[in-house]
Scaffold this motif. Structure first.
Motif, PDB file in Angstrom:
ATOM      1  N   ILE A 420       0.845  -1.197   0.000  1.00  0.00           N
ATOM      2  CA  ILE A 420       0.000   0.000   0.000  1.00  0.00           C
ATOM      3  C   ILE A 420       0.879   1.245   0.000  1.00  0.00           C
ATOM      4  N   PRO A 421       0.850   2.072  -1.052  1.00  0.00           N
ATOM      5  CA  PRO A 421       1.621   3.313  -1.034  1.00  0.00           C
ATOM      6  C   PRO A 421       1.144   4.216   0.099  1.00  0.00           C
ATOM      7  N   ARG A 422       2.100   4.775   0.816  1.00  0.00           N
ATOM      8  CA  ARG A 422       1.786   5.723   1.891  1.00  0.00           C
ATOM      9  C   ARG A 422       2.608   6.976   1.630  1.00  0.00           C
ATOM     10  N   MET A 423       1.993   7.945   0.985  1.00  0.00           N
ATOM     11  CA  MET A 423       2.733   9.133   0.564  1.00  0.00           C
ATOM     12  C   MET A 423       2.182  10.382   1.270  1.00  0.00           C
ATOM     13  N   TYR A 424       1.733  11.356   0.494  1.00  0.00           N
ATOM     14  CA  TYR A 424       1.297  12.616   1.111  1.00  0.00           C
ATOM     15  C   TYR A 424       0.147  12.363   2.079  1.00  0.00           C
TER      16      TYR A 424
END
Length: 580
Positions: A420-424
């Motif tokens: 799961i991408p966890r960015m901004y």
């Protein structure tokens, strides 16, 4: 007073422009290593310091084989995209988003609705904050009245979360969350008595030794103030924030660390100082950090490394990792590679220098979490771009463990990746059981569930290697402990453990910080002096004698998670209050 954990009743208290660096280019990697060789003397000095600290602390390296940790989704839909998060003294986690997003996916209880001057939805019957219970993996909606977008916060000495500022109608607001046991209901209260003297958007809060919070900076707010207020004539102009401003406003969410001498280490953009807030003077200025801007929106992260009783808390080191190249925020279409460096400095040295280390993965928007083992977990973020709506690509899916007291060339370990991408707008918080809760990621102005990086509502937990069943026989269990520990006083903890305890046992006090925008405000780890470990009563039951922190400068009055760490394996924490 000692209290058995099996019958615990919680006690209540009265209250610059940087040059571009492309980590995928072999010449840049070579250049980084050449820079390292130029600093060979600095590395030798650092190695000696590491050796001394390791011997003094009586620590063994946290290796635990080749395990790289595990991931699990603990809630499929928390209802909100988490922008801010904090763990309460009851083990629950307060999660918040902004209010100007339109409807979320979780309703306010009992048919309640919010009528306001909201920019998107004037009549809103959905929640923008929830309370997560890690024991049941459930969330309960909470009520927020004004916009908390890019706000700040910190726990007060009595365990109350004070949350300040935000955007639009919330820019001067003070909000209070007094946590309660999971069998009770508690909710946000907007203060009718307190209000910020200056609008604060992207500010940083730090609890001070006297139990007051200092609030530093914010967009177009080159000032500091205190909450509760102690300067009635208005906010105090802080020139350092003005001097570190640039076209991108790279001095937002400044890194603020309370030092054991009572002064503040403050870092913004690429510069840092020691500030005496009592006399309103700058008492020390540090060399400019090499490389990229490190604060929002360039979004590096920072921790003050563990404070050790073994050296009388006299050595203070700060670690700053990652960030975005200058211009990545102003020209997001360029997809500039993120920083691949960490820089470490001994704040207490007479002539401090930054010592560079190269991370395995380039990263901006990473969160840095102190673990009870004294390691640092670098998690979340992206390898290109910066913070901002859609400004980042190439999510950094692998956390990295930084072994604080290992040799300089052996500190980084790449951990198991998430899917799961966890960015901004994502967060990371240490839980009582040693897991790291990861939430959020919304690189859109509103909730958007299409495209490459949709709004993320899942909650996820990363289990570091020390939680592997392989090491269960090394895991202590705290059975008897004090609810309150007093500065400078000895106290005793009783633990049980399947295998024999060793002299490498540690007791760590971990604060409960406020996580937002790649920085955990108020985060600190205090490693205590530990006396003899004596087997008592029966096999595998031990008493550990420890000394409380000597002063509120070392440990501001607050609730802390207390971990016992045996051979690199921590217990589940118990909450203790540190006070006078």
């Amino acid at each position: 007073m000692l209290q058995s954990s099996s019958s615990l009743r919680w006690s209540e208290s009265s209250r610059a422009q940087s040059r571009e660096r492309n980590p995928s280019n072999v010449f840049d990697v070579m250049e980084s290593r050449i820079r390292l060789s130029k600093h060979s003397l600095m590395w030798m000095q650092a190695a000696v310091t590491v050796l001394v600290l390791t011997l003094l602390a009586g620590e063994v390296g946290f290796t635990l084989g080749q395990d790289t940790g595990t991931w699990e989704v603990v809630v499929e839909n928390a209802g909100i995209a988490t922008m801010h998060a904090a763990v309460t003294r009851f083990g629950t986690v307060v999660l918040l988003d902004r209010t100007n997003t339109g409807a979320t996916q979780i309703a306010l209880p009992g048919g309640a609705c919010r009528d306001s001057n909201d920019l998107v939805l004037k009549h809103d019957c959905t929640a923008h904050s929830v309370l997560f219970d890690p024991n049941t993996n459930t969330v309960r909606p909470l009520s927020i009245q004004t916009d908390t977008w890019c706000s700040s916060g910190q726990f007060m000495p009595d365990g109350t979360l004070m949350q300040t500022g935000g955007d639009f109608e919330g820019i001067r607001k003070v909000r209070i969350f007094a946590p309660c046991p999971t069998t009770e209901l508690c909710d946000w209260v907007e203060s009718t008595d307190l209000q910020l003297q200056s609008g604060r958007w992207y500010a940083t809060n730090q609890l001070l030794p006297d139990g007051v919070q200092i609030i530093v900076g914010g967009r177009s707010a080159f000032s500091i103030e205190y909450m509760p207020p102690s300067a009635p004539n208005g906010p105090l102009y802080f020139p350092f924030l003005n001097s570190t401003n640039d076209a991108q406003n790279d001095n937002l969410y400044p890194f603020v660390h309370l030092l054991p001498d009572g002064n503040l280490y403050i870092f913004a953009n690429r510069d840092s100082i020691v500030y005496n807030y009592v006399t309103n003077t700058v008492v020390k200025t540090f060399p400019q950090i090499p490389g990229e801007p490190r604060n929002y929106p360039s979004a590096g992260s920072s921790v003050m490394l563990p404070l050790l009783a073994a050296n009388q808390f006299s050595v203070v080191e700060v670690l700053v990792c990652g960030g975005a190249q200058y211009g990545a925020f102003l020209e997001p279409w360029t997809n500039k590679p993120a920083s691949i460096t960490c820089e470490r400095i001994t704040v207490t040295d007479a002539n401090p220098i930054w010592v560079e280390e190269v991370m395995p993965i380039a990263r901006c928007m990473g969160d840095m979490i102190l673990l009870p083992t004294t390691d640092v977990l670098i998690i979340n973020g992206a390898s290109t771009g910066s913070q901002g709506w859609g400004n980042a690509k190439d999510p950094a899916l692998n956390p990295v463990r930084y072994n604080t007291y290992a040799a300089p060339d052996a500190r980084f370990t790449t951990m198991a990746p998430t899917t799961i991408p966890r960015m901004y707008h994502s967060t990371a918080n240490l839980l009582q059981d040693g897991r790291v809760l990861v939430a959020g990621s919304n690189s859109h102005q509103f909730y958007t569930f299409t495209g490459d990086f949709p709004t993320e509502l899942r909650l996820e937990a990363f289990s570091p290697p020390y939680l592997s069943p392989t090491f269960a026989n090394l895991k202590p269990t705290i059975t008897v402990y004090p609810l309150v520990i007093t500065y400078g006083s000895p106290f005793t903890i009783t633990v049980s453990m399947p295998s024999a305890i060793t002299t490498s046992v540690q007791v760590s006090l971990m604060s409960a910080p406020y996580s937002t925008h790649s920085y955990s405000q108020g985060q600190r780890l205090i490693s205590l002096n530990v006396g003899s470990s004596v087997q008592v009563a029966m096999d595998s039951v031990y008493q550990i004698n420890a000394n409380a922190p000597p002063s509120p400068q070392v440990a501001p009055p607050a609730y802390y998670m207390m971990f016992v760490v045996n051979q690199g394996v921590p217990s589940t924490a118990q909450w203790v209050q540190v006070s006078n």
